[in-house]
Design a protein around this motif. Structure first.
Motif, PDB file in Angstrom:
ATOM      1  N   VAL A 400       0.837  -1.208   0.000  1.00 42.17           N
ATOM      2  CA  VAL A 400       0.000   0.000   0.000  1.00 42.17           C
ATOM      3  C   VAL A 400       0.866   1.249   0.000  1.00 42.17           C
ATOM      4  N   ILE A 401       0.499   2.180  -0.851  1.00 39.39           N
ATOM      5  CA  ILE A 401       1.084   3.521  -0.812  1.00 39.39           C
ATOM      6  C   ILE A 401      -0.051   4.481  -0.482  1.00 39.39           C
ATOM      7  N   VAL A 402       0.041   5.136   0.664  1.00 45.01           N
ATOM      8  CA  VAL A 402      -1.002   6.065   1.099  1.00 45.01           C
ATOM      9  C   VAL A 402      -0.755   7.421   0.456  1.00 45.01           C
ATOM     10  N   TYR A 403      -1.799   7.939  -0.186  1.00 47.75           N
ATOM     11  CA  TYR A 403      -1.709   9.209  -0.914  1.00 47.75           C
ATOM     12  C   TYR A 403      -2.881  10.060  -0.457  1.00 47.75           C
ATOM     13  N   THR A 404      -2.613  11.025   0.412  1.00 45.35           N
ATOM     14  CA  THR A 404      -3.723  11.720   1.064  1.00 45.35           C
ATOM     15  C   THR A 404      -3.444  13.201   1.260  1.00 45.35           C
ATOM     16  N   GLY A 405      -4.522  13.967   1.267  1.00 43.66           N
ATOM     17  CA  GLY A 405      -4.424  15.394   1.572  1.00 43.66           C
ATOM     18  C   GLY A 405      -4.816  15.698   2.993  1.00 43.66           C
ATOM     19  N   ARG A 406      -5.144  14.674   3.737  1.00 42.56           N
ATOM     20  CA  ARG A 406      -5.583  14.843   5.133  1.00 42.56           C
ATOM     21  C   ARG A 406      -4.385  15.084   6.049  1.00 42.56           C
ATOM     22  N   ASP A 407      -4.548  15.989   7.022  1.00 41.97           N
ATOM     23  CA  ASP A 407      -3.499  16.208   8.014  1.00 41.97           C
ATOM     24  C   ASP A 407      -3.393  14.979   8.916  1.00 41.97           C
ATOM     25  N   LEU A 408      -2.198  14.456   9.061  1.00 41.75           N
ATOM     26  CA  LEU A 408      -1.994  13.241   9.839  1.00 41.75           C
ATOM     27  C   LEU A 408      -1.453  13.578  11.229  1.00 41.75           C
ATOM     28  N   SER A 409      -2.081  13.022  12.236  1.00 48.78           N
ATOM     29  CA  SER A 409      -1.548  13.146  13.591  1.00 48.78           C
ATOM     30  C   SER A 409      -0.412  12.152  13.756  1.00 48.78           C
ATOM     31  N   SER A 410       0.378  12.307  14.819  1.00 55.55           N
ATOM     32  CA  SER A 410       1.474  11.358  15.062  1.00 55.55           C
ATOM     33  C   SER A 410       0.921   9.954  15.286  1.00 55.55           C
ATOM     34  N   GLU A 411      -0.283   9.865  15.895  1.00 60.07           N
ATOM     35  CA  GLU A 411      -0.911   8.557  16.100  1.00 60.07           C
ATOM     36  C   GLU A 411      -1.294   7.925  14.768  1.00 60.07           C
ATOM     37  N   ASP A 412      -1.829   8.756  13.840  1.00 57.81           N
ATOM     38  CA  ASP A 412      -2.182   8.245  12.513  1.00 57.81           C
ATOM     39  C   ASP A 412      -0.945   7.711  11.792  1.00 57.81           C
ATOM     40  N   GLU A 413       0.147   8.477  11.851  1.00 56.02           N
ATOM     41  CA  GLU A 413       1.366   8.049  11.165  1.00 56.02           C
ATOM     42  C   GLU A 413       1.884   6.743  11.738  1.00 56.02           C
ATOM     43  N   LEU A 414       1.848   6.638  13.078  1.00 61.92           N
ATOM     44  CA  LEU A 414       2.315   5.414  13.718  1.00 61.92           C
ATOM     45  C   LEU A 414       1.456   4.224  13.300  1.00 61.92           C
ATOM     46  N   ARG A 415       0.169   4.437  13.234  1.00 66.37           N
ATOM     47  CA  ARG A 415      -0.754   3.375  12.817  1.00 66.37           C
ATOM     48  C   ARG A 415      -0.527   2.994  11.358  1.00 66.37           C
ATOM     49  N   LEU A 416      -0.293   4.004  10.520  1.00 73.67           N
ATOM     50  CA  LEU A 416      -0.090   3.744   9.095  1.00 73.67           C
ATOM     51  C   LEU A 416       1.204   2.998   8.820  1.00 73.67           C
ATOM     52  N   ARG A 417       2.222   3.278   9.611  1.00 71.83           N
ATOM     53  CA  ARG A 417       3.527   2.670   9.365  1.00 71.83           C
ATOM     54  C   ARG A 417       3.475   1.139   9.442  1.00 71.83           C
ATOM     55  N   LYS A 418       2.463   0.608  10.107  1.00 74.82           N
ATOM     56  CA  LYS A 418       2.352  -0.845  10.191  1.00 74.82           C
ATOM     57  C   LYS A 418       1.934  -1.448   8.860  1.00 74.82           C
ATOM     58  N   TYR A 419       1.321  -0.604   8.009  1.00 74.87           N
ATOM     59  CA  TYR A 419       0.767  -1.138   6.770  1.00 74.87           C
ATOM     60  C   TYR A 419       1.434  -0.581   5.512  1.00 74.87           C
ATOM     61  N   ALA A 420       1.568   0.730   5.462  1.00 74.26           N
ATOM     62  CA  ALA A 420       1.890   1.385   4.196  1.00 74.26           C
ATOM     63  C   ALA A 420       3.381   1.358   3.897  1.00 74.26           C
ATOM     64  N   LYS A 421       3.700   1.070   2.658  1.00 73.71           N
ATOM     65  CA  LYS A 421       5.087   1.138   2.229  1.00 73.71           C
ATOM     66  C   LYS A 421       5.559   2.584   2.257  1.00 73.71           C
ATOM     67  N   SER A 422       4.655   3.505   1.939  1.00 73.44           N
ATOM     68  CA  SER A 422       5.035   4.915   1.926  1.00 73.44           C
ATOM     69  C   SER A 422       3.802   5.756   2.201  1.00 73.44           C
TER      70      SER A 422
END
Length: 591
Positions: A400-422
């Motif tokens: 998965v490559i996440v491509y978003t215009g949404r502001d990411l919180s540090s919690e969101d980034e930490l959660r995403l890092r488990k899944y997204a390649k980038s």
């Protein structure tokens, strides 16, 4: 005469600034010309004059040109400066040495000029001699033949009487000029196939310094129908990849000159080699970092033979260029169409999904090589989609490559890092970045992409996301290097702070609110050298995780050991290769 006039014009302003007389004395009866290498001859004399002016506070500096009894031409630079004690007169010709610690701290400099000058003098068929007394000045003499014959160096010349001055020991024979800054190709750990490769061969490159494991990879490559090239260092690995463009690369992390991550970064930032799949096989676990840099896979040593077979077969299949399928999940119809047009090509097919439910439905029914995911969807969050994919093993979970215009919180980034390649944030420059990530993951050969995509990739690679808004402390006393380094990093969006020696570096790091992402540390500096400063940073300041890259003026065998022992993460020899420097910074700054 022309050479003498040129030198006087160059050094007269500096001498006048210090209130020192600069004179040129030409002995009568000199030949009008000599046959030699003008650039190297001038380089030696510039070093002599520069040192003479630097170490002279009052009095005179003179360049005297004369003819010796043997017919050689002697260029003598005489000064009324601080002089050199007899016991130090041999040491100053050693790399990184000056007359003593006090002079080094007060006057600075690289400590390399005389070392290189001695080697150059040998190549010119000549020699250097010195006469000096402490507190009474010095005389350095370069003696060269009137006509240098091809292949003639000092070790081939007939013996001659020692000069009147106290002569320095003759230099060791030098076979050829040293190409400083150009990596030398060292012998591979084992014999390989580089001498027998023919057009159309299937090639595997093993970047591995362990001869036993390199031998295993070599034999395995032959069993699977590959010809195998083995590189024993990081620099050689990069060169071999560019030269042979192999179908697959197996890469170790712990290499003798630089980390394997440096190799991976350089290959993925080169349009010629970024498509080559690289699998890391190492005893060190840098899986996440290697994956982020573009590695196709990662195996920890010891690794079973069957796993290596699967790895090689997988790498080869990734280069066969079947049509790749990319799922684009985006609720905005215009944006969805734009991304599909951006990524699509003759061998990339894109499929769109406008909601979380449609995304899951398509993943149940079809197989995709990659998924580009927006986090804001009408029926569920993209994060919820990722959670669902993890829970339901019946659904294929593509990279998965996440491509978003949404502001990411540090919690969101930490959660995403488990899944997204980038994680790519939508913005003015993000289309190029998205194309870069997808083509890199799919191992697409850049030269086979449409012209528009090639242009966008070239622009993307010219921008360093890792350097954007990073803070770099450059510790360097040479204003030319400071200017060059500042220009390089500020162009890439980094914020640069300058310190002229180790003491100033410590003050910058101790300042309230100080935050730096990386330090570039010169070795030879006044007041406090780079090795001492690095030890102070690691010990007194306790900054164990701050990346420090040492810059050495000449690559000597013991350089790396000294730098790493002091606490540096890596080192790079001057003159600096900009691509290598940027690659090392990218590798270490992100750790």
């Amino acid at each position: 005469a022309d050479l003498a006039d040129k030198l006087k014009t160059t050094f007269l302003p500096g001498a006048e600034t210090k209130g020192i007389r600069l004179s040129i004395e030409m002995e009568a009866g000199l030949p009008k010309q000599i046959v030699s290498d003008p650039q190297r001859l001038e380089q030696i004399l510039k070093n002599f004059l520069s040192n003479a002016i630097k170490f002279t506070h009052q009095g005179e500096v003179a360049l005297i040109v004369s003819q010796e009894q043997a017919g050689d031409i002697a260029f003598t630079v005489r000064d009324t400066g601080i002089g050199i004690p007899a016991e130090q007169q041999q040491a100053i010709f050693e790399p990184f040495r000056q007359a003593d610690g006090t002079i080094s701290r007060k006057y600075g400099g690289t400590g390399l000029g005389l070392s290189i000058s001695r080697e150059l003098a040998s190549l010119l068929g000549g020699r250097i001699s010195i006469s000096s007394r402490e507190g009474q000045g010095s005389s350095f003499t370069l003696s060269v033949p009137q006509e240098l014959q091809p292949g003639q160096t000092s070790q081939k010349r007939p013996s001659r009487p020692a000069p009147v001055q106290t002569a320095m020991p003759r230099p060791e024979p030098v076979a050829a000029p040293s190409h400083i800054g150009v990596p030398e190709l060292v012998s591979a750990p084992i014999a390989d196939d580089r001498g027998t490769i023919q057009a159309g061969s299937r090639i595997m490159l093993a970047v591995e310094d362990d001869p036993d494991f390199a031998g295993i990879l070599y034999d395995l490559a032959h069993e699977l129908g590959f010809q195998c090239i083995v590189a024993g260092t990081a620099d050689e690995g990069v060169i071999m990849a560019r030269q042979y463009l192999p179908q697959a690369i197996l890469l170790d992390i712990g290499l003798p000159d630089h980390t394997g991550l440096f190799v991976l970064d350089r290959l993925k930032h080169d349009l010629r080699t970024r498509h080559i799949p690289v699998h890391v096989v190492s005893a060190e676990d840098y899986t996440r970092k290697a994956r982020a840099l573009g590695a196709a896979g990662y195996s920890l040593k010891p690794v079973k033979r069957e796993e290596l077979v699967d790895v090689l077969q997988g790498l080869e299949s990734s280069m066969l260029e079947p049509v790749r399928r990319v799922l684009v999940v985006e609720d905005d119809a215009t944006q969805l169409e734009s991304v599909q047009l951006l990524l699509g090509s003759h061998n990339v097919s894109t499929v769109g999904a406008k909601s979380a439910s449609e995304c899951l439905e398509k993943l149940r029914a079809e197989t995709f090589d990659c998924m580009v995911l927006d986090l804001t969807l009408p029926d569920a969050s993209g994060l919820d989609v990722l959670d669902k994919l993890r829970e339901d093993t019946s659904i294929a979970f593509p990279p998965v490559i996440v491509y978003t215009g949404r502001d990411l919180s540090s919690e969101d980034e930490l959660r995403l890092r488990k899944y997204a390649k980038s994680i790519i944030i939508k913005g003015a420059r993000s289309p190029e970045r998205l194309l870069d990530e997808v083509t890199l993951f799919l191992h697409q050969v850049v030269s086979k992409l449409p012209d528009r995509q090639q242009e966008m990739l070239a622009k993307s690679l010219n921008r360093d996301e890792a350097l954007q808004e990073s803070r770099i402390l450059i510790v360097e006393d040479d204003v030319r290097n400071v200017y060059a380094l500042t220009s390089i990093f500020e162009t890439h969006g980094a914020e640069v702070t300058i310190a002229r020696n180790g003491l100033e570096a410590l003050k910058e790091l101790e300042a309230p609110g100080s935050r730096f992402d990386l330090v570039l540390m010169d070795v030879m500096m006044p007041e406090m050298d780079g090795l001492t400063a690095t030890r102070e940073i690691r010990g007194r300041l306790g900054l164990a995780s701050l990346p420090i890259i040492m810059l050495t003026a000449k690559a000597m065998p013991q350089d790396q050991e000294q730098c790493l022992a002091a606490g540096a993460n890596d080192y790079l020899a001057k003159p600096l290769d900009v691509d290598k420097l940027l690659s090392l910074v990218r590798v270490w700054i992100a750790r």
